[in-house]
Write a protein that holds these residues in place. Structure first.
Motif, PDB file in Angstrom:
ATOM      1  N   LEU A 179       0.837  -1.213   0.000  1.00  0.00           N
ATOM      2  CA  LEU A 179       0.000   0.000   0.000  1.00  0.00           C
ATOM      3  C   LEU A 179       0.866   1.256   0.000  1.00  0.00           C
ATOM      4  O   LEU A 179       0.619   2.201  -0.766  1.00  0.00           O
TER       5      LEU A 179
ATOM      6  N   ALA B 142       2.421   1.897  -3.273  1.00  0.00           N
ATOM      7  CA  ALA B 142       1.435   2.446  -4.210  1.00  0.00           C
ATOM      8  C   ALA B 142       1.228   3.933  -3.957  1.00  0.00           C
ATOM      9  O   ALA B 142       1.073   4.720  -4.901  1.00  0.00           O
ATOM     10  N   VAL B 143       1.246   4.329  -2.695  1.00  0.00           N
ATOM     11  CA  VAL B 143       1.091   5.750  -2.362  1.00  0.00           C
ATOM     12  C   VAL B 143       2.258   6.564  -2.907  1.00  0.00           C
ATOM     13  O   VAL B 143       2.057   7.634  -3.501  1.00  0.00           O
TER      14      VAL B 143
ATOM     15  N   LYS C 278      -3.456   5.490  -6.991  1.00  0.00           N
ATOM     16  CA  LYS C 278      -4.611   5.508  -6.086  1.00  0.00           C
ATOM     17  C   LYS C 278      -5.381   4.192  -6.095  1.00  0.00           C
ATOM     18  O   LYS C 278      -5.762   3.681  -5.035  1.00  0.00           O
TER      19      LYS C 278
ATOM     20  N   THR D 298      -3.663   1.650  -4.156  1.00  0.00           N
ATOM     21  CA  THR D 298      -3.734   2.005  -2.734  1.00  0.00           C
ATOM     22  C   THR D 298      -5.061   1.559  -2.145  1.00  0.00           C
ATOM     23  O   THR D 298      -5.111   0.920  -1.085  1.00  0.00           O
ATOM     24  N   TYR D 299      -6.133   1.873  -2.829  1.00  0.00           N
ATOM     25  CA  TYR D 299      -7.463   1.487  -2.349  1.00  0.00           C
ATOM     26  C   TYR D 299      -7.614  -0.032  -2.310  1.00  0.00           C
ATOM     27  O   TYR D 299      -8.207  -0.584  -1.368  1.00  0.00           O
TER      28      TYR D 299
ATOM     29  N   ALA E  44      -5.530   5.444   3.183  1.00  0.00           N
ATOM     30  CA  ALA E  44      -6.447   5.481   2.037  1.00  0.00           C
ATOM     31  C   ALA E  44      -7.445   6.630   2.174  1.00  0.00           C
ATOM     32  O   ALA E  44      -7.795   7.286   1.181  1.00  0.00           O
TER      33      ALA E  44
END
Length: 217
Positions: free
Chosen positions: A60, A63-64, A69, A72-73, A96
């Motif tokens: 996560l 991804a950030v 996005k 991340t979600y 998130a």
């Protein structure tokens, strides 16, 4: 070797005792062993869950940093579903929610914050989610959002976060232009913060700005 009379009597008593209570004793021992085994198995499961959740949380964060996005979600959703009992799930949801808020997606941010406010395994993360959710609802300033914020504020604050809870009630009044009520709550919050040295000076400074804005102490 033949047993003397005393030894024979003791053996007879032991046999009689075992005949009466043997099954019960075995049952108790079995339950104890099963409980011990279950405890160790649960400890292994928790450690394994935490390790897997940590890897997913790292995904996560990656991804950030790449501004992805959707990934991340997706990672936050997986943490919820698969590792909801770990602190990583709450941490992922808060991250998130921040991404969603920065993207002006209030509905998605609210969903992540609500999950954390209700289901986080750690009280500190739960309190943080509640406070951020309150801020979001108050900032929206609609009749529905203020009503929801009011209901949340009527709940008991997580221990240690009471001053911030009171401050949020002041924000709730302020957005409705109820200045005297807002001032009263801000003053109560400041008094509570001053009596609790755990609060950083920045928190008091921000609250002081709010108090000055509504007419000072």
């Amino acid at each position: 070797m033949a047993l003397d009379l005393e030894e024979q009597e003791n053996l007879a008593n032991l046999k009689s005792f075992w005949a009466r209570y043997g099954n019960y004793i075995i049952g108790v021992i079995t339950v104890a062993l099963l409980a011990y085994a279950a405890f160790n198995l649960w400890g292994w499961y928790q450690r394994n869950q935490a390790a897997d959740a940590g890897k997913l949380y790292e995904t996560l964060i990656n991804a950030v940093t790449k501004n992805e996005k959707d990934k991340t979600y997706l990672a936050a959703d997986d943490l919820q579903k698969k590792y909801g009992g770990t602190t990583y799930a709450a941490m992922g949801n808060l991250v998130a929610a921040k991404i969603a808020m920065d993207s002006n997606d209030a509905a998605k941010a609210q969903a992540y914050l609500k999950w954390t406010a209700n289901k986080a395994s750690d009280d500190s993360f739960r309190a943080l989610a509640q406070l951020r959710l309150l801020g979001l609802l108050i900032d929206q300033g609609t009749e529905a959002s203020l009503k929801e914020a009011d209901q949340l504020l009527k709940e008991k604050a997580v221990k240690g976060f009471e001053p911030l809870w009171i401050e949020r009630r002041g924000d709730w009044y302020l957005v409705q232009k109820k200045i005297p009520e807002a001032r009263t709550e801000y003053q109560k919050a400041m008094k509570a913060m001053q009596s609790d040295k755990a609060f950083p000076e920045d928190a008091r400074g921000l609250l002081k700005v709010k108090i000055d804005a509504v007419g000072g102490m």
